[in-house]
Scaffold this motif. Structure first.
Motif, mmCIF file in Angstrom:
data_model
loop_
_atom_site.group_PDB
_atom_site.id
_atom_site.type_symbol
_atom_site.label_atom_id
_atom_site.label_comp_id
_atom_site.label_asym_id
_atom_site.label_seq_id
_atom_site.Cartn_x
_atom_site.Cartn_y
_atom_site.Cartn_z
ATOM 1 N N VAL A 50 -5.280 -11.857 1.969
ATOM 2 C CA VAL A 50 -5.178 -11.349 3.278
ATOM 3 C C VAL A 50 -6.854 -11.452 3.853
ATOM 4 C CG1 VAL A 50 -5.234 -9.645 5.239
ATOM 5 C CG2 VAL A 50 -3.277 -9.940 3.325
ATOM 6 N N ILE A 51 -7.878 -11.134 2.960
ATOM 7 C CA ILE A 51 -9.274 -11.160 3.465
ATOM 8 C C ILE A 51 -9.571 -12.498 3.557
ATOM 9 C CG2 ILE A 51 -11.643 -10.416 2.991
ATOM 10 C CD1 ILE A 51 -10.282 -8.101 1.617
ATOM 11 N N THR A 52 -9.208 -13.262 2.763
ATOM 12 C CA THR A 52 -9.708 -14.837 2.303
ATOM 13 C C THR A 52 -8.955 -15.509 3.788
ATOM 14 O OG1 THR A 52 -9.531 -14.596 0.244
ATOM 15 C CG2 THR A 52 -9.598 -16.978 1.153
ATOM 16 N N ARG A 60 -13.770 -10.842 9.787
ATOM 17 C CA ARG A 60 -14.714 -10.193 9.076
ATOM 18 C C ARG A 60 -14.282 -9.372 8.274
ATOM 19 N NH1 ARG A 60 -17.983 -8.436 14.012
ATOM 20 N NH2 ARG A 60 -15.858 -8.233 14.689
ATOM 21 N N LEU A 61 -14.763 -8.625 7.249
ATOM 22 C CA LEU A 61 -14.476 -7.681 6.549
ATOM 23 C C LEU A 61 -15.121 -6.410 6.550
ATOM 24 C CD1 LEU A 61 -12.816 -6.096 4.212
ATOM 25 C CD2 LEU A 61 -14.564 -7.200 2.476
ATOM 26 N N ASP A 89 -23.464 -10.214 8.896
ATOM 27 C CA ASP A 89 -22.255 -9.544 9.571
ATOM 28 C C ASP A 89 -20.921 -10.026 8.948
ATOM 29 O OD1 ASP A 89 -22.634 -11.912 10.625
ATOM 30 O OD2 ASP A 89 -22.541 -10.928 12.579
ATOM 31 N N LEU A 90 -20.950 -10.789 8.045
ATOM 32 C CA LEU A 90 -19.496 -10.897 7.750
ATOM 33 C C LEU A 90 -18.670 -9.926 6.913
ATOM 34 C CD1 LEU A 90 -17.764 -13.461 7.234
ATOM 35 C CD2 LEU A 90 -18.607 -13.857 5.084
ATOM 36 N N VAL A 91 -19.547 -9.175 6.268
ATOM 37 C CA VAL A 91 -19.079 -8.091 5.485
ATOM 38 C C VAL A 91 -19.777 -6.890 5.620
ATOM 39 C CG1 VAL A 91 -18.417 -6.792 3.278
ATOM 40 C CG2 VAL A 91 -18.359 -9.292 3.426
#
Length: 272
Positions: A50-52, A60-61, A89-91
């Motif tokens: 799901v995250i991918t 983002r995560l 800010d991606l994770v």
């Protein structure tokens, strides 16, 4: 009902043990953690998928947690940019009580059921994102409230908990339950539970980044060249990929800014 992470330790009279005995018992308990994680691999796989998918469309995560759990999320998030060259800010790791709680505990911060959504909202969170709650006990109000609000706003949710059938897992679309059992010191979830959470977070972001193409072969080709050790590592990677001598490889790496760009530049000019 008492959670398994709060049950009495299998060991007693710790203060009467020798140093060697303490170490042996802690090490024995630690060896059980990887086995517990292995039982949750199917759950971990579902959340990674799901995250991918969300990240591939601009998502983002977000990690939310309190205490040790919150700190582990912040650590994992902060290590993604230097390791994989992704935007800062991606994770995103968010800890109850704010960044000050990373170093010093903020009393009762984890008990505010509404604050997590306020913290998430500061990042303009959208339905493309994923929120993962981290809570050893699985009962932290801050995390429960954050996941509940995320669900109400049609945002995918996951969690990493160390008890089965917890309120946090009940709120997560994609729960990960790694049941680690009683701690060596009763209730000290910074130990086995914390180790389990760290292993799972390593799996989440590492696998997602591989799926996003941030690793080539087995190398961190997009890592940030932020110190001499990493520059040396990157130089060797360029040498191995191109056959260039060390001096030329180092100059090309410095000019191009990353291993990937240096190797691509070499291959393009070689073909030309």
């Amino acid at each position: 009902m008492q959670t398994s992470t709060e049950r009495d330790s299998h060991y007693n009279h710790l203060e009467q043990m020798s140093v060697a005995e303490i170490l042996q018992h802690i090490n024995y308990e630690d060896q059980t953690v990887a086995v517990s994680v292995s039982k949750a691999l199917p759950q971990i796989e579902k959340l990674i998928t799901v995250i991918t998918a969300r990240m591939k469309v601009g998502g983002r995560l977000f990690y939310i947690g309190a205490g040790t759990s919150g700190r582990l999320g912040v650590v994992d998030a902060s290590e993604c940019p230097p390791t994989f060259g992704v935007p800062f800010d991606l994770v995103v790791g968010i800890i109850a009580g704010g960044d000050g709680a990373i170093r010093k505990a903020v009393e009762f911060a984890e008990d505010d059921i509404n604050q997590a959504w306020k913290d998430l909202s500061a990042f303009n969170i959208t339905h493309k994102d994923v929120v993962v709650g981290i809570a050893a006990s699985g009962t932290t109000p801050y995390v429960i409230g954050g996941l509940k609000a995320a669900n109400q706003n049609k945002i995918a949710t996951g969690c990493v908990v160390c008890n089965s059938g917890s309120p946090v897992a009940a709120e997560a679309n994609y729960p990960i339950e790694v049941v680690t059992g009683p701690e060596f010191i009763t209730g000290s979830t910074r130990m086995k539970a914390g180790t389990a959470q760290k292993l799972v977070l390593n799996m989440l972001t590492t696998t997602v980044m591989i799926q996003l193409g941030r690793v080539k072969g087995n190398k961190m080709v997009d890592m940030q060249l932020s110190n001499n050790k990493l520059v040396d590592r990157g130089t060797k990677m360029v040498m191995n990929a191109t056959g260039l001598d060390e001096t030329t490889a180092a100059k090309m790496l410095k000019k191009q800014g990353s291993v990937r760009k240096a190797v691509d530049f070499y291959n393009q000019n070689k073909q030309a």
